[in-house]
Design a protein around this motif. Structure first.
Motif, PDB file in Angstrom:
ATOM      1  N   GLU A 164       0.827  -1.207   0.000  1.00 17.76           N
ATOM      2  CA  GLU A 164       0.000   0.000   0.000  1.00 17.76           C
ATOM      3  C   GLU A 164       0.862   1.258   0.000  1.00 17.76           C
ATOM      4  O   GLU A 164       1.846   1.364   0.716  1.00 17.76           O
ATOM      5  N   CYS A 165       0.476   2.225  -0.818  1.00 14.83           N
ATOM      6  CA  CYS A 165       1.214   3.491  -0.879  1.00 14.83           C
ATOM      7  C   CYS A 165       0.811   4.363   0.306  1.00 14.83           C
ATOM      8  O   CYS A 165      -0.361   4.620   0.521  1.00 14.83           O
ATOM      9  N   ILE A 166       1.804   4.804   1.070  1.00 17.10           N
ATOM     10  CA  ILE A 166       1.518   5.614   2.252  1.00 17.10           C
ATOM     11  C   ILE A 166       0.941   6.969   1.870  1.00 17.10           C
ATOM     12  O   ILE A 166       0.173   7.578   2.605  1.00 17.10           O
ATOM     13  N   SER A 167       1.271   7.402   0.673  1.00 22.09           N
ATOM     14  CA  SER A 167       0.887   8.741   0.274  1.00 22.09           C
ATOM     15  C   SER A 167      -0.559   8.814  -0.227  1.00 22.09           C
ATOM     16  O   SER A 167      -1.291   9.729   0.128  1.00 22.09           O
ATOM     17  N   CYS A 168      -0.975   7.821  -1.054  1.00 17.75           N
ATOM     18  CA  CYS A 168      -2.327   7.902  -1.605  1.00 17.75           C
ATOM     19  C   CYS A 168      -3.171   6.664  -1.347  1.00 17.75           C
ATOM     20  O   CYS A 168      -4.356   6.645  -1.654  1.00 17.75           O
ATOM     21  N   GLY A 169      -2.585   5.596  -0.807  1.00 15.98           N
ATOM     22  CA  GLY A 169      -3.366   4.399  -0.483  1.00 15.98           C
ATOM     23  C   GLY A 169      -3.505   3.416  -1.628  1.00 15.98           C
ATOM     24  O   GLY A 169      -4.049   2.330  -1.458  1.00 15.98           O
ATOM     25  N   PHE A 191       7.455   1.879  -5.307  1.00 14.07           N
ATOM     26  CA  PHE A 191       7.084   2.942  -6.234  1.00 14.07           C
ATOM     27  C   PHE A 191       5.576   2.922  -6.459  1.00 14.07           C
ATOM     28  O   PHE A 191       4.972   1.868  -6.657  1.00 14.07           O
ATOM     29  N   CYS A 192       4.932   4.083  -6.384  1.00 18.16           N
ATOM     30  CA  CYS A 192       3.493   4.152  -6.600  1.00 18.16           C
ATOM     31  C   CYS A 192       3.202   4.719  -7.986  1.00 18.16           C
ATOM     32  O   CYS A 192       3.559   5.858  -8.278  1.00 18.16           O
ATOM     33  N   PRO A 193       2.557   3.921  -8.852  1.00 13.56           N
ATOM     34  CA  PRO A 193       2.281   4.377 -10.218  1.00 13.56           C
ATOM     35  C   PRO A 193       1.192   5.461 -10.258  1.00 13.56           C
ATOM     36  O   PRO A 193       1.074   6.178 -11.240  1.00 13.56           O
ATOM     37  N   ILE A 194       0.415   5.579  -9.200  1.00 11.16           N
ATOM     38  CA  ILE A 194      -0.677   6.557  -9.208  1.00 11.16           C
ATOM     39  C   ILE A 194      -0.192   7.954  -8.846  1.00 11.16           C
ATOM     40  O   ILE A 194      -0.406   8.912  -9.588  1.00 11.16           O
ATOM     41  N   CYS A 195       0.500   8.053  -7.680  1.00 15.18           N
ATOM     42  CA  CYS A 195       0.896   9.401  -7.255  1.00 15.18           C
ATOM     43  C   CYS A 195       2.386   9.659  -7.411  1.00 15.18           C
ATOM     44  O   CYS A 195       2.852  10.762  -7.188  1.00 15.18           O
ATOM     45  N   GLY A 196       3.137   8.624  -7.770  1.00 13.58           N
ATOM     46  CA  GLY A 196       4.559   8.827  -8.011  1.00 13.58           C
ATOM     47  C   GLY A 196       5.430   8.749  -6.764  1.00 13.58           C
ATOM     48  O   GLY A 196       6.636   8.952  -6.832  1.00 13.58           O
ATOM     49  N   TYR A 197       4.840   8.445  -5.606  1.00 11.59           N
ATOM     50  CA  TYR A 197       5.629   8.341  -4.366  1.00 11.59           C
ATOM     51  C   TYR A 197       6.652   7.223  -4.491  1.00 11.59           C
ATOM     52  O   TYR A 197       6.362   6.152  -5.013  1.00 11.59           O
ATOM     53  N   GLU A 198       7.868   7.504  -3.993  1.00  7.27           N
ATOM     54  CA  GLU A 198       8.909   6.494  -4.061  1.00  7.27           C
ATOM     55  C   GLU A 198       9.696   6.479  -2.765  1.00  7.27           C
ATOM     56  O   GLU A 198       9.984   7.542  -2.205  1.00  7.27           O
TER      57      GLU A 198
END
Ligand SMILES: [Zn+2]
Length: 437
Positions: free
Chosen positions: A392-397, A408-415
């Motif tokens: 799970e991406c901490i930034s956008c879920g 790496f999150c493909p939705i919000c780009g968080y890495e």
């Protein structure tokens, strides 16, 4: 704040290998100890023993009357410890049986709320429980009897009593132990002196001397665990110590526990980065040893050297883990630690392949030490459910991707480091920030 104390187990070890004759004497005590425990299990561990195990004087008296101690020639100082040891096991087994049945009652859809209430009462009030299981009439203390009368008018007591007896018969097996690898010892049966400990044996007025690696002396009831193959003993000492609390420990820390890096915090700090290297080294060694053992089985080379080396590896690993945990506490100064709840232990054998790896085995040790150290320093531990937590991406879920230790999150780009992302999720779940799971 009140000064709380916690119980901690301190261990002592023999300095030199124990002579084979001396080890035999110790094993003799352990074997007697085992026999007495099994006798107590068989005699008092079942339904018939229920009326005798609280508070336990009856068991003690009946054991004295049984003549078992005299016939075995066992010193009373060991005999009664074995009796109470077994009695403790019996009590905890009843606790487990009762909670198992309470669970079943709760889930049973054929019971009315009144039925469930009545059964829970029986499971909670020891005398009522004992009387039902032994088919006696219910006779309780006045105020409790009144409660019982109120609860029983609305239910079919015969049917519920049958149910209770059936479940108990199904789940309550009388215990038995085949292990004769140790015994408890009271202060009357040991004496610290000459950089070691003197232990009473079966022969009157004779003692065995074991030189110890430390000069500490205790006065409590000890447990002596035997490792005859290696010629070693381990003495376990329960020690009560005051809980320490640190005013400057205020941080909320999420951690992710790993195989290569022991701990990663939500701020990306790492502790125990050498853990993986140590474990690989150890696992490699075990593999080569197993191979050479299988090759040389015919000649059956003594395994003493193997065990000694194995102990050294484990000691090294454990002292590394403890040092790094201490460094973690000193540096982070946590007030609360969040970490993923361990999955329920698997049924034996189901997960054998994984359980055999050194890493899995060490994981339990890390957990245990972390929990103990937190207790000692009044640091709170909060466990969270771990389902899907590393993806799970901490930034956008959203669900992200992991590769080479990075997230790496493909939705919000968080890495971020994969473990850091996980640790941040752990903290977030622990603090209940709106994640439904
Ligand atoms: Zn995202």
């Amino acid at each position: 704040m009140p000064k709380d104390t916690i119980c901690k187990t301190v261990r002592q070890y023999n300095k030199t290998p124990i002579h084979i004759e001396d080890m035999k004497k110790l094993q003799e005590i352990a074997e007697d100890y085992r026999k007495v425990k099994n006798y107590v299990y068989a005699r008092f561990g079942g339904i018939g023993g229920l009326s005798k195990i609280y508070p336990g004087y009856t068991v003690q008296n009946e054991m004295t009357g049984s003549g078992l101690r005299i016939s075995m020639g066992m010193p009373s100082v060991y005999f009664y410890l074995a009796v109470f040891d077994a009695l403790g096991d019996i009590k905890s087994q009843w606790t487990r049986t009762k909670s198992k049945v309470i669970n079943l009652v709760g889930r049973n859809e054929n019971f009315t709320p009144e039925d469930k209430h009545y059964l829970r009462f029986l499971l909670k009030i020891h005398n009522a429980f004992e009387q039902v299981l032994n088919g006696k009439p219910i006779e309780l203390k006045k105020d409790i009897q009144r409660q019982y009368d109120l609860l029983s008018v609305n239910v079919d007591t015969d049917r519920l009593h049958h149910y209770l007896c059936r479940q108990v018969r199904k789940y309550h097996a009388v215990q038995h132990t085949d292990k004769a690898d140790g015994f408890s010892i009271a202060e009357r049966a040991y004496r610290y002196a000459d950089h070691g400990i003197y232990i009473s044996i079966k022969e009157k007025r004779k003692r065995i001397f074991i030189p110890l690696t430390d000069n500490n002396q205790y006065k409590s009831q000890l447990y002596v665990k035997l490792y005859p193959e290696q010629g070693n003993v381990e003495i376990k000492v329960p020690v009560h110590m005051a809980v320490r609390s640190h005013e400057d420990y205020v941080k909320q820390v999420g951690i992710s526990v790993g195989i290569y890096t022991m701990l990663t915090t939500d701020e990306g700090h790492c502790y125990g980065e050498q853990l993986g290297r140590y474990q690989i080294e150890y696992a490699d060694w075990i593999r080569t040893q197993t191979k050479s053992y299988n090759r040389n089985r015919e000649q059956n080379p003594g395994r003493k050297k193997y065990h000694a080396q194995k102990n050294r590896f484990e000691e090294k690993l454990h002292s590394y883990i403890n040092c790094e945990l201490n460094r973690f506490f000193r540096t982070e100064k946590p007030r609360t630690i969040y970490l993923v709840k361990l999955p329920r232990p698997q049924v034996k054998g189901a997960n054998k392949v994984i359980n055999n790896t050194v890493a899995q085995w060490q994981r339990g040790y890390i957990r245990k030490r972390l929990t103990q150290k937190c207790k000692e320093q009044s640091i709170e531990i909060i466990e969270v459910l771990g389902k899907g937590i590393s993806k799970e991406c901490i930034s956008c879920g959203a669900e992200g991707e992991k590769s080479n230790g990075r997230f790496f999150c493909p939705i919000c780009g968080y890495e971020a480091q994969e473990k850091t992302n996980t640790a941040r999720n752990v903290k977030k779940r622990g603090q209940g920030d709106g994640v439904l799971y």
